[in-house]
Write a protein that holds these residues in place. Sequence first.
Motif, PDB file in Angstrom:
ATOM      1  N   MET A 118       0.837  -1.210   0.000  1.00  0.00           N
ATOM      2  CA  MET A 118       0.000   0.000   0.000  1.00  0.00           C
ATOM      3  C   MET A 118       0.864   1.248   0.000  1.00  0.00           C
ATOM      4  O   MET A 118       0.606   2.212  -0.687  1.00  0.00           O
ATOM      5  N   GLY A 119       1.978   1.205   0.776  1.00  0.00           N
ATOM      6  CA  GLY A 119       2.861   2.365   0.837  1.00  0.00           C
ATOM      7  C   GLY A 119       3.479   2.669  -0.508  1.00  0.00           C
ATOM      8  O   GLY A 119       3.540   3.792  -0.955  1.00  0.00           O
ATOM      9  N   ALA A 120       3.991   1.573  -1.185  1.00  0.00           N
ATOM     10  CA  ALA A 120       4.619   1.763  -2.487  1.00  0.00           C
ATOM     11  C   ALA A 120       3.622   2.298  -3.493  1.00  0.00           C
ATOM     12  O   ALA A 120       3.928   3.154  -4.313  1.00  0.00           O
ATOM     13  N   SER A 121       2.394   1.800  -3.445  1.00  0.00           N
ATOM     14  CA  SER A 121       1.349   2.250  -4.347  1.00  0.00           C
ATOM     15  C   SER A 121       1.052   3.729  -4.126  1.00  0.00           C
ATOM     16  O   SER A 121       0.877   4.482  -5.077  1.00  0.00           O
ATOM     17  N   ASP A 122       0.989   4.142  -2.856  1.00  0.00           N
ATOM     18  CA  ASP A 122       0.735   5.543  -2.546  1.00  0.00           C
ATOM     19  C   ASP A 122       1.873   6.436  -3.036  1.00  0.00           C
ATOM     20  O   ASP A 122       1.645   7.520  -3.587  1.00  0.00           O
ATOM     21  N   ASN A 123       3.115   5.987  -2.850  1.00  0.00           N
ATOM     22  CA  ASN A 123       4.255   6.754  -3.331  1.00  0.00           C
ATOM     23  C   ASN A 123       4.213   6.899  -4.853  1.00  0.00           C
ATOM     24  O   ASN A 123       4.538   7.951  -5.404  1.00  0.00           O
ATOM     25  N   THR A 124       3.805   5.820  -5.528  1.00  0.00           N
ATOM     26  CA  THR A 124       3.721   5.858  -6.994  1.00  0.00           C
ATOM     27  C   THR A 124       2.653   6.848  -7.440  1.00  0.00           C
ATOM     28  O   THR A 124       2.866   7.629  -8.376  1.00  0.00           O
ATOM     29  N   ARG A 125       1.522   6.836  -6.757  1.00  0.00           N
ATOM     30  CA  ARG A 125       0.470   7.805  -7.084  1.00  0.00           C
ATOM     31  C   ARG A 125       0.943   9.232  -6.864  1.00  0.00           C
ATOM     32  O   ARG A 125       0.703  10.111  -7.696  1.00  0.00           O
ATOM     33  N   GLY A 126       1.588   9.448  -5.733  1.00  0.00           N
ATOM     34  CA  GLY A 126       2.098  10.783  -5.446  1.00  0.00           C
ATOM     35  C   GLY A 126       3.125  11.230  -6.474  1.00  0.00           C
ATOM     36  O   GLY A 126       3.131  12.389  -6.902  1.00  0.00           O
ATOM     37  N   LEU A 127       3.997  10.301  -6.889  1.00  0.00           N
ATOM     38  CA  LEU A 127       5.021  10.613  -7.888  1.00  0.00           C
ATOM     39  C   LEU A 127       4.383  11.002  -9.220  1.00  0.00           C
ATOM     40  O   LEU A 127       4.769  12.004  -9.839  1.00  0.00           O
ATOM     41  N   ILE A 128       3.407  10.212  -9.671  1.00  0.00           N
ATOM     42  CA  ILE A 128       2.740  10.507 -10.945  1.00  0.00           C
ATOM     43  C   ILE A 128       2.036  11.858 -10.885  1.00  0.00           C
ATOM     44  O   ILE A 128       2.124  12.674 -11.818  1.00  0.00           O
ATOM     45  N   LEU A 129       1.344  12.121  -9.780  1.00  0.00           N
ATOM     46  CA  LEU A 129       0.640  13.397  -9.628  1.00  0.00           C
ATOM     47  C   LEU A 129       1.615  14.570  -9.590  1.00  0.00           C
ATOM     48  O   LEU A 129       1.360  15.623 -10.179  1.00  0.00           O
ATOM     49  N   ALA A 130       2.754  14.389  -8.915  1.00  0.00           N
ATOM     50  CA  ALA A 130       3.753  15.454  -8.839  1.00  0.00           C
ATOM     51  C   ALA A 130       4.344  15.749 -10.211  1.00  0.00           C
ATOM     52  O   ALA A 130       4.574  16.918 -10.563  1.00  0.00           O
ATOM     53  N   MET A 131       4.583  14.702 -11.007  1.00  0.00           N
ATOM     54  CA  MET A 131       5.132  14.906 -12.348  1.00  0.00           C
ATOM     55  C   MET A 131       4.099  15.566 -13.261  1.00  0.00           C
ATOM     56  O   MET A 131       4.443  16.456 -14.058  1.00  0.00           O
TER      57      MET A 131
ATOM     58  N   ALA B  79      -6.135  29.720 -20.991  1.00  0.00           N
ATOM     59  CA  ALA B  79      -5.701  28.321 -21.080  1.00  0.00           C
ATOM     60  C   ALA B  79      -4.536  28.080 -20.115  1.00  0.00           C
ATOM     61  O   ALA B  79      -4.478  27.051 -19.432  1.00  0.00           O
ATOM     62  N   GLY B  80      -3.601  29.048 -20.043  1.00  0.00           N
ATOM     63  CA  GLY B  80      -2.490  28.940 -19.103  1.00  0.00           C
ATOM     64  C   GLY B  80      -2.953  28.963 -17.662  1.00  0.00           C
ATOM     65  O   GLY B  80      -2.442  28.206 -16.822  1.00  0.00           O
ATOM     66  N   MET B  81      -3.926  29.824 -17.360  1.00  0.00           N
ATOM     67  CA  MET B  81      -4.433  29.909 -15.987  1.00  0.00           C
ATOM     68  C   MET B  81      -5.127  28.613 -15.565  1.00  0.00           C
ATOM     69  O   MET B  81      -4.914  28.111 -14.459  1.00  0.00           O
ATOM     70  N   ILE B  82      -5.940  28.062 -16.465  1.00  0.00           N
ATOM     71  CA  ILE B  82      -6.637  26.807 -16.161  1.00  0.00           C
ATOM     72  C   ILE B  82      -5.630  25.660 -15.996  1.00  0.00           C
ATOM     73  O   ILE B  82      -5.761  24.815 -15.100  1.00  0.00           O
ATOM     74  N   THR B  83      -4.601  25.652 -16.846  1.00  0.00           N
ATOM     75  CA  THR B  83      -3.561  24.628 -16.743  1.00  0.00           C
ATOM     76  C   THR B  83      -2.823  24.740 -15.416  1.00  0.00           C
ATOM     77  O   THR B  83      -2.511  23.722 -14.775  1.00  0.00           O
ATOM     78  N   MET B  84      -2.530  25.967 -14.987  1.00  0.00           N
ATOM     79  CA  MET B  84      -1.847  26.167 -13.710  1.00  0.00           C
ATOM     80  C   MET B  84      -2.710  25.690 -12.536  1.00  0.00           C
ATOM     81  O   MET B  84      -2.203  25.033 -11.613  1.00  0.00           O
ATOM     82  N   ILE B  85      -3.991  25.991 -12.574  1.00  0.00           N
ATOM     83  CA  ILE B  85      -4.889  25.538 -11.514  1.00  0.00           C
ATOM     84  C   ILE B  85      -4.916  24.011 -11.459  1.00  0.00           C
ATOM     85  O   ILE B  85      -4.873  23.402 -10.387  1.00  0.00           O
ATOM     86  N   GLY B  86      -4.972  23.381 -12.653  1.00  0.00           N
ATOM     87  CA  GLY B  86      -4.933  21.918 -12.700  1.00  0.00           C
ATOM     88  C   GLY B  86      -3.655  21.365 -12.095  1.00  0.00           C
ATOM     89  O   GLY B  86      -3.673  20.371 -11.374  1.00  0.00           O
ATOM     90  N   GLY B  87      -2.535  22.042 -12.369  1.00  0.00           N
ATOM     91  CA  GLY B  87      -1.262  21.621 -11.809  1.00  0.00           C
ATOM     92  C   GLY B  87      -1.206  21.753 -10.307  1.00  0.00           C
ATOM     93  O   GLY B  87      -0.687  20.874  -9.603  1.00  0.00           O
ATOM     94  N   GLU B  88      -1.754  22.842  -9.784  1.00  0.00           N
ATOM     95  CA  GLU B  88      -1.759  23.053  -8.336  1.00  0.00           C
ATOM     96  C   GLU B  88      -2.659  22.038  -7.640  1.00  0.00           C
ATOM     97  O   GLU B  88      -2.353  21.568  -6.541  1.00  0.00           O
ATOM     98  N   VAL B  89      -3.782  21.704  -8.274  1.00  0.00           N
ATOM     99  CA  VAL B  89      -4.673  20.681  -7.700  1.00  0.00           C
ATOM    100  C   VAL B  89      -3.964  19.331  -7.652  1.00  0.00           C
ATOM    101  O   VAL B  89      -4.028  18.610  -6.644  1.00  0.00           O
ATOM    102  N   ALA B  90      -3.275  18.984  -8.744  1.00  0.00           N
ATOM    103  CA  ALA B  90      -2.521  17.718  -8.777  1.00  0.00           C
ATOM    104  C   ALA B  90      -1.439  17.703  -7.699  1.00  0.00           C
ATOM    105  O   ALA B  90      -1.215  16.675  -7.043  1.00  0.00           O
ATOM    106  N   ASN B  91      -0.778  18.829  -7.504  1.00  0.00           N
ATOM    107  CA  ASN B  91       0.259  18.919  -6.471  1.00  0.00           C
ATOM    108  C   ASN B  91      -0.341  18.765  -5.077  1.00  0.00           C
ATOM    109  O   ASN B  91       0.235  18.106  -4.202  1.00  0.00           O
ATOM    110  N   PHE B  92      -1.512  19.370  -4.873  1.00  0.00           N
ATOM    111  CA  PHE B  92      -2.213  19.260  -3.590  1.00  0.00           C
ATOM    112  C   PHE B  92      -2.541  17.804  -3.277  1.00  0.00           C
ATOM    113  O   PHE B  92      -2.295  17.317  -2.170  1.00  0.00           O
ATOM    114  N   VAL B  93      -3.064  17.082  -4.272  1.00  0.00           N
ATOM    115  CA  VAL B  93      -3.434  15.683  -4.067  1.00  0.00           C
ATOM    116  C   VAL B  93      -2.186  14.818  -3.872  1.00  0.00           C
ATOM    117  O   VAL B  93      -2.203  13.846  -3.105  1.00  0.00           O
ATOM    118  N   ALA B  94      -1.086  15.185  -4.535  1.00  0.00           N
ATOM    119  CA  ALA B  94       0.147  14.405  -4.418  1.00  0.00           C
ATOM    120  C   ALA B  94       0.634  14.361  -2.977  1.00  0.00           C
ATOM    121  O   ALA B  94       1.156  13.336  -2.518  1.00  0.00           O
TER     122      ALA B  94
END
Length: 332
Positions: A1-14, A56-71
Amino acid sequence: MGASDNTRGLILAMLSSLFIGASFILKKKGLQRAAAAGTRAGVGGYTYLLEPLWWAGMITMIGGEVANFVAYIYAPAVLITPLGALSIIISAVLAHFMLRERLQKMGILGCIACIVGSVIIVIHAPQEQTPNSVQEVWILAIQPAFMIYVAATVSIVLALTLHFEPLYGQTNIVVYLGICSLMGALTVVSIKAIGIAIKLTLEGINQFAYAQTWFFLSVAVICVITQLNYLNKALDTFNAALVSPIYYVMFTTLTIIASAIMFKDWSGQDLSSITSEICGFITVLSGTVILHTTREEEPAPPAGNITWYDVDSSKGLEEAHLITLHNPDYFT
């Protein structure tokens, strides 16, 4: 479970780095198009709000920040925070091809260093045990070691704000960025607690009935507002080429320290793994500084000048009452 969580966090961070890095280019292209059709944003224009690329840039940035938050929900800060350097690489590479901002050879070396450091961190990143409730996060937050860290942080922020800012704020970049970075580290641990609360609530275990959840939310709001306020002051006072790498180094370092103390990110790891992570972290920081310091500075817009000829009744009309403007923004 830990490795899976780290993988999810890594993908979201990237993904977050990809979105945020691309968003800078989209917003810049939008600003350039808006400037060609109206007044530049730098002199008070708002025509960029009508430019689809900017949005488009603003929406992309918001999407990136949300992904970082979840990571941060899935993986420790020691893994997620340094990977923010990947967004700098992406924006630098895209700028080279799309904005004709030439990437120097040393800049390429900086990109490689960031990638190598990130790979080392990913390989040796610790496995995080996610708390099962906000109350467990609260227990971590009130442990003596973290309380000492928070007390030291608040004391330093107050000293910087009340004493050093009036005296040295306009001349020493560390004052503004010190406040930003110290508050930013508390922002990250608070947001991580909120993310855990949201995740558990979505799984059917309501965490918003606890006062601790709202406390973490209040701390996050206060820290974010303070952080953005002083970051804007730093950007307005000092060169962005200095602000970006120094802020990244200070913020990332303090965030890893705060998270390591509160969530015990390195608990259970051997000395070899911890040393490797630190080396990877230093490699990423070095690459970031090299990349920033070797980027070509954007040419400043020409300063407007006005030539005024006083009216003299002894001269003809063609020799008097003349004004010359040298700045296209005056004609918008």
